[in-house]
Design a protein around this motif. Structure first.
Motif, PDB file in Angstrom:
ATOM      1  N   MET A 251       2.610   5.311   2.979  1.00 21.81           N
ATOM      2  CA  MET A 251       3.761   4.757   3.679  1.00 21.81           C
ATOM      3  C   MET A 251       3.960   3.289   3.341  1.00 21.81           C
ATOM      4  O   MET A 251       5.074   2.844   3.047  1.00 21.81           O
ATOM      5  N   VAL A 252       2.876   2.509   3.360  1.00 15.31           N
ATOM      6  CA  VAL A 252       2.976   1.061   3.132  1.00 15.31           C
ATOM      7  C   VAL A 252       3.471   0.751   1.720  1.00 15.31           C
ATOM      8  O   VAL A 252       4.339  -0.113   1.524  1.00 15.31           O
ATOM      9  N   CYS A 253       2.919   1.442   0.727  1.00 15.83           N
ATOM     10  CA  CYS A 253       3.323   1.173  -0.657  1.00 15.83           C
ATOM     11  C   CYS A 253       4.819   1.402  -0.846  1.00 15.83           C
ATOM     12  O   CYS A 253       5.522   0.564  -1.441  1.00 15.83           O
ATOM     13  N   PHE A 254       5.320   2.516  -0.337  1.00 16.60           N
ATOM     14  CA  PHE A 254       6.734   2.803  -0.525  1.00 16.60           C
ATOM     15  C   PHE A 254       7.615   1.981   0.413  1.00 16.60           C
ATOM     16  O   PHE A 254       8.780   1.716   0.092  1.00 16.60           O
ATOM     17  N   PHE A 255       7.087   1.573   1.540  1.00 16.20           N
ATOM     18  CA  PHE A 255       7.826   0.648   2.402  1.00 16.20           C
ATOM     19  C   PHE A 255       8.071  -0.671   1.668  1.00 16.20           C
ATOM     20  O   PHE A 255       9.190  -1.204   1.662  1.00 16.20           O
ATOM     21  N   ILE A 256       7.026  -1.199   1.050  1.00 18.88           N
ATOM     22  CA  ILE A 256       7.144  -2.489   0.372  1.00 18.88           C
ATOM     23  C   ILE A 256       8.020  -2.382  -0.878  1.00 18.88           C
ATOM     24  O   ILE A 256       8.914  -3.208  -1.101  1.00 18.88           O
TER      25      ILE A 256
END
Length: 431
Positions: A251-256
């Motif tokens: 989630m974090v990688c694609f959020f950023i």
């Protein structure tokens, strides 16, 4: 091999479809009466509908891939056409409708990942390698999509049907129509899983039932008949920790990544010493992606001999370094083309590398029967990051750029805590 190539090419086309609107969506939205936040919604909303589409698709796919491929091609064409028609019709929400239809097609992202970790066709030591090929396509889409969108915008507005805003939709619709023909002709699906049948067990001597006995026959528990609750009870606490950790990083990688892609055109246009047009923004995003590409190829070779947890740590540290540098240049008011590019390149490279291992690591630690469930969990985490990240990126200038990057640093920090606690549990076979 032909089927594997089709799945990888499909992933590549979907990546281009996602990114091709990034450079011009802000201007397109403004032309039809929207704002930068709505532009962020336009970029990110497809992934929300992709997640919703997985609910019926996974109920009827029978563990196979041809039906989702046909659905994805169909909705890609419909969505691209609707996106292109918004300009001549002069209806802002038709862009949104078109992107929602395209979002149904983006459900195929999960199937591409699941295919590359499917135990029926892919061994343990090839899963991270194939996942790396998907990330290479992700990098190519990140480069080619914004560049094509910006280039088509620069070509101009010769008429109300085919112009700088609508041409991405018409061109991608034509490409998907041709690709659909190839899918129909050449794709060979995996074998259909066997249906559940009641096992007929031999009766050991001395345990025969008496003739005409009314006592019900009993059978030992079979893995085929295990309920979901029973399967869940077999997952250990450390394995649950690994599942949570991988979903969080996904989630974090694609959020950023999604927030930066949506924010750069808006931030570049609002910054005094940049004043980017969609063409400039598209070139900038594409330049970051294409310069990352050689390193993603190196990563493709490295995954064969490097543990997944080390790749995840390496990618996260590179991406975090880019965020910290960006925060410092914002604080010192030293934003220019070179400094911003250094941050974008570092963020794009680091978090693209980190996305390589999230699903492959889980597939190596959990039973093969869990591949479908872990694929859905990781992909829904991806979709959550994409949609919320794009909205956050579109609102970045409004909320303040230091707040924008500060939230991202905090999210990486939470992941680092999980990663540190679970370091021993994240060890898996290489390849």
């Amino acid at each position: 091999m032909a089927s594997l190539v089709i799945m990888i090419v499909m992933n590549f086309l979907l990546q281009i479809s996602f990114f091709i609107v990034v450079s011009s969506s802000n201007k397109y939205t403004e032309h039809l009466g929207g704002n930068a936040t709505f532009s962020g919604i336009i970029i990110g909303i497809p992934t929300a509908f992709a997640g919703l589409a997985l609910i019926p698709l996974t109920q009827y796919d029978r563990g196979m891939y041809k039906m989702p491929l046909h659905v994805s091609c169909c909705f890609s064409i419909l969505g691209q056409i609707a996106y292109a028609l918004a300009f001549p019709v002069n209806f802002l929400y038709l862009i949104l409708i078109g992107r929602c239809l395209t979002g149904v097609a983006f459900s195929m992202f999960m199937y591409c990942k699941r295919y590359c970790t499917d135990p029926q066709i892919v061994g343990i030591r090839r899963r991270t390698t194939l996942a790396s090929w998907l990330v290479v396509c992700q990098g190519l889409g990140l480069s080619l999509g914004p560049f094509l969108g910006g280039l088509l915008y620069k070509i101009g507005f010769s008429n109300s049907i085919f112009n700088g805003y609508t041409s991405p939709g018409w061109i991608m619709a034509g490409i998907y129509a041709g690709f659909w023909v190839l899918v129909t002709k050449y794709f060979e699906d995996v074998p259909q899983p066997p249906t559940k049948t009641k096992l007929s067990l031999p009766i050991a001597k001395g345990f025969e039932t008496k003739p005409y006995s009314l006592a019900p026959a009993t059978y030992p528990p079979s893995p085929i008949d295990e309920s979901l609750g029973t399967q869940l009870s077999l997952i250990t606490l450390p394995q649950w920790g690994v599942i949570v950790c991988m979903c969080w990083f996904s989630m974090v990688c694609f959020f950023i990544l999604g927030s930066w892609e949506a924010n750069l055109p808006v931030f570049g246009a609002a910054t005094t010493n940049l004043r980017w047009s969609p063409f400039d923004a598209g070139n900038f995003i594409a330049l970051g992606g294409i310069t990352c590409f050689p390193f993603l190829l190196v990563n493709l070779l490295a995954v064969r001999r490097t543990q997944d947890r080390k790749l995840l740590a390496f990618g996260t540290m590179i991406g975090l370094a880019g965020l910290l540098i960006f925060l410092s240049i914002l604080h010192m008011d030293k934003v220019n083309y070179g400094s911003l590019f250094a941050c974008w390149w570092t963020v794009a490279l680091g978090f693209n590398i980190a996305t390589t291992v999230t699903l492959s690591l889980l597939s190596k630690q959990l039973p093969p029967k869990w591949n479908g469930r872990t694929s859905i969990a990781i992909q829904c985490s991806n979709f959550t990051g994409r949609v919320t990240g794009a909205i956050w990126g579109g609102s970045g200038v409004l909320v303040g750029m230091q707040n924008f990057v500060g939230l991202e640093i905090a999210m990486v920090g939470i992941g680092a805590v999980l990663f540190t606690i679970l370091w021993r549990e994240l060890k898996t076979k290489t390849g």
